[in-house]
Structures are given as C-alpha cells and as structure tokens.
Design an enzyme around this catalytic site. Structure first.
Site, mmCIF file in Angstrom:
data_model
loop_
_atom_site.group_PDB
_atom_site.id
_atom_site.type_symbol
_atom_site.label_atom_id
_atom_site.label_comp_id
_atom_site.label_asym_id
_atom_site.label_seq_id
_atom_site.Cartn_x
_atom_site.Cartn_y
_atom_site.Cartn_z
ATOM 1 N N PRO A 87 103.552 101.288 100.682
ATOM 2 C CA PRO A 87 102.239 101.067 100.067
ATOM 3 C C PRO A 87 101.857 99.584 100.010
ATOM 4 C CG PRO A 87 103.711 102.281 98.575
ATOM 5 C CD PRO A 87 104.528 101.846 99.734
ATOM 6 N N GLU A 114 113.291 104.846 95.421
ATOM 7 C CA GLU A 114 112.452 103.799 94.829
ATOM 8 C C GLU A 114 111.983 102.797 95.861
ATOM 9 O OE1 GLU A 114 111.196 103.720 91.592
ATOM 10 O OE2 GLU A 114 112.008 105.720 91.900
ATOM 11 N N ARG A 152 95.997 109.495 120.055
ATOM 12 C CA ARG A 152 94.671 109.723 120.636
ATOM 13 C C ARG A 152 94.199 108.548 121.481
ATOM 14 N NH1 ARG A 152 90.666 110.134 118.030
ATOM 15 N NH2 ARG A 152 89.676 111.960 118.900
ATOM 16 N N ASP A 167 84.184 109.095 119.017
ATOM 17 C CA ASP A 167 84.646 109.473 117.687
ATOM 18 C C ASP A 167 84.365 108.476 116.584
ATOM 19 O OD1 ASP A 167 85.816 111.966 117.298
ATOM 20 O OD2 ASP A 167 87.371 111.402 118.727
HETATM 21 N N1 4HQ Z 1 105.472 105.161 100.413
HETATM 22 N N2 4HQ Z 1 101.700 104.401 103.143
HETATM 23 C C1 4HQ Z 1 107.796 105.116 101.282
HETATM 24 C C2 4HQ Z 1 104.103 105.272 100.544
HETATM 25 C C3 4HQ Z 1 103.363 104.898 101.784
HETATM 26 C C4 4HQ Z 1 101.975 104.728 101.883
HETATM 27 C C5 4HQ Z 1 106.001 105.345 99.080
HETATM 28 C C6 4HQ Z 1 106.382 104.721 101.468
HETATM 29 C C7 4HQ Z 1 107.439 105.665 99.016
HETATM 30 C C8 4HQ Z 1 109.644 105.198 99.748
HETATM 31 N N3 4HQ Z 1 103.848 104.683 103.002
HETATM 32 N N4 4HQ Z 1 108.237 104.905 99.919
HETATM 33 N N5 4HQ Z 1 101.069 104.821 100.920
HETATM 34 O O1 4HQ Z 1 103.473 105.675 99.617
HETATM 35 O O2 4HQ Z 1 102.844 104.387 103.824
#
Ligand code: 4HQ
Length: 258
Positions: A87, A114, A152, A167
């Site tokens: 994230p 985690e 794609r 698209d």
């Molecule tokens: N993760 N975009 C992997 C995500 C995530 C996201 C949370 C990645 C948990 C362990 N990955 N960990 N948003 O939420 O790619």
C-alpha cells in the site's frame, strides 16, 4: 514477456490462469507466468518464511533471506524489473501497466502478515506498487490485478489492437456507453444514432459521450490531458448545454435520445 510471482500461496493463482484472455495469452505463448513458492527458498526444516518483529508488537514479518534468495534465483538479466506489492507503493495505473508490459521479465513479490522486512524494499526491489488505498490481507490479489491489466498491452493478447487503443484510460478518457440487443429493454431504449449506419456520426457521438462521461464522473482525468482542438470544441459545447450535470450522463439511466 515473462512474469514471476513470489508468494506463500501459489495455489491462489490457479483461477487466474484458468480462463479468459489471460489464459489465451498463456496458451499462445505471448505471456509466460511462473508462480514460485517462497517456502522453496528456505533452508530450515519448518520452511519458515516469517518471524516476530524486532521491537515487539503485533503480527509477523516476512524474513528477508528467502525473498532475496528467490529473486536472485529467478532473475534472468538486466532487462528485469522487481516490484513489491504494498500500500506504500506508487499507484498502479494504465500508463505503468503499459511500461511494465515492455519489460522482458517482471518479478512481483507478494507480502503477507504485517509486512515484509524493510531491507527488501531498501535494496532488493526497483520499487513498490499499490493498486489502491486499502489494505489487503496479502499482495496476491494485487499481483493478479497488475498482471491482468498489463497483459492487455502485450501485442496480440487483445483481439484487436484498436480495442486497447480505444479503451478507457488509454487515451485518458472513460469509455463511451455500449448497447446490444434487445433494442427495447424494460422500457429503456438505445440512442437513435447507433442505428443510423453513419459511422462518422456514430464515432462523433461516441467521442462526445466519452468526453461527457469523463467530465461528469472523473473531471480529474481531463485536467491531465492535452486535448485536440475538436475535442476542446466538443467539451465546450457539452459544458454550454450543461450536459455533464444531467443524471442521464452517468450511464445508469438511458433514454432513446441523446
Ligand atoms: N497489501 N496494493 C501486502 C496491500 C496492497 C495494495 C497489504 C500488500 C498487505 C502484506 N498491495 N501486504 N493496496 O494492501 O498492493
């Protein structure tokens, strides 16, 4: 192009390969995807991939050694890109999908628990990718999204090149509305112009609808674009008529007229 996915749940990817356009791309050899079990890169009896966080606290952290060893074993040459799904990463979008699709090899690392030991992001990867502002239980669905979207852009994967070019997001605009039979469905008709047989007129209508939808639903996309003069004119006429404020233009309700 080749994609390598590193995960502790390799079986999660079976459904992804089992049908649709991705399956066809794999069958045709346009795309090669290898899923690697992170546990295969451990050396202890318990195949341990995670450990408790230094400093204490909740949950477990993916250990760096198996992740480093997996990437080092899988990586082919300088033409490969290595990304951790996280994230905290750069937001994945169409432009990045296009860029990744031109790499010879893409290695995606799916985290769990985690998180992943910070030394992976510090010195193993080219970057981190996020598919959106929410927290997944693992990187696997994100890797799926990335591979699906970039496939794609591999030449030959989507039937007609023109449909990729047309698209949503390729030109930075949302797609125009689509209709098929029946002509009248639960009291809802289809815009007349689509029966006109006049393809120039239909193209113009579709362009106008794309612009109108984008202006109504995603005005932020328009701000980033350099529009051609005729698109600018169309946009001005849409604004002048107030079309982008009409409830119909969100595509949920559609009458017979434009
Ligand atoms: N993760 N975009 C992997 C995500 C995530 C996201 C949370 C990645 C948990 C362990 N990955 N960990 N948003 O939420 O790619």
């Amino acid at each position: 192009m080749r994609v390598d996915i590193i995960t502790i749940f390799p079986e999660m990817f079976a459904a992804f390969f089992s049908g649709g356009i991705v399956r066809r791309a794999l069958d045709k050899g346009l795309l090669e995807v290898c899923v690697h079990n992170l546990r295969d890169y451990t050396h202890d009896r318990h195949k341990q991939v995670d450990d408790r966080p230094f400093g204490g606290g909740e949950g477990m952290v993916l250990k760096p050694e198996p992740v480093f060893e997996a990437v080092e074993a899988i990586k082919k040459d300088g033409a490969s890109l290595v990304y951790l799904l996280s994230p905290q990463g750069q937001r994945f979008d169409s432009a990045m999908g296009q860029r990744l699709a031109s790499a010879g090899q893409l290695i995606l690392i799916c985290g769990r628990y985690e998180g992943v030991d910070e030394r992976v992001s510090r010195s193993l990867v080219d970057g981190e990718l996020s598919i959106g502002d929410y927290v997944l239980t693992g990187g696997e669905p994100a890797a799926w999204v990335v591979v699906d979207a970039l496939s794609r852009f591999i030449p030959g994967v989507v039937g007609k090149d023109s449909s990729v070019r047309r698209d949503s997001f390729f030109q930075g605009l949302l797609d125009y509305p689509h209709y098929t039979r029946p002509r009248l469905f639960r009291g809802m008709g289809v815009p007349q112009v689509l029966f006109s047989g006049n393809h120039a007129k239909i193209d113009a209508w579709r362009r106008r609808q794309s612009l109108q939808k984008t202006l109504t639903l995603r005005p932020d996309l328009l701000e980033k674009l350099e529009l051609a003069d005729d698109d600018k004119e169309l946009l001005e006429s849409i604004i002048k008529k107030g079309k982008h404020h009409e409830p119909d233009s969100n595509g949920r309700k559609q009458g017979t007229e434009d």
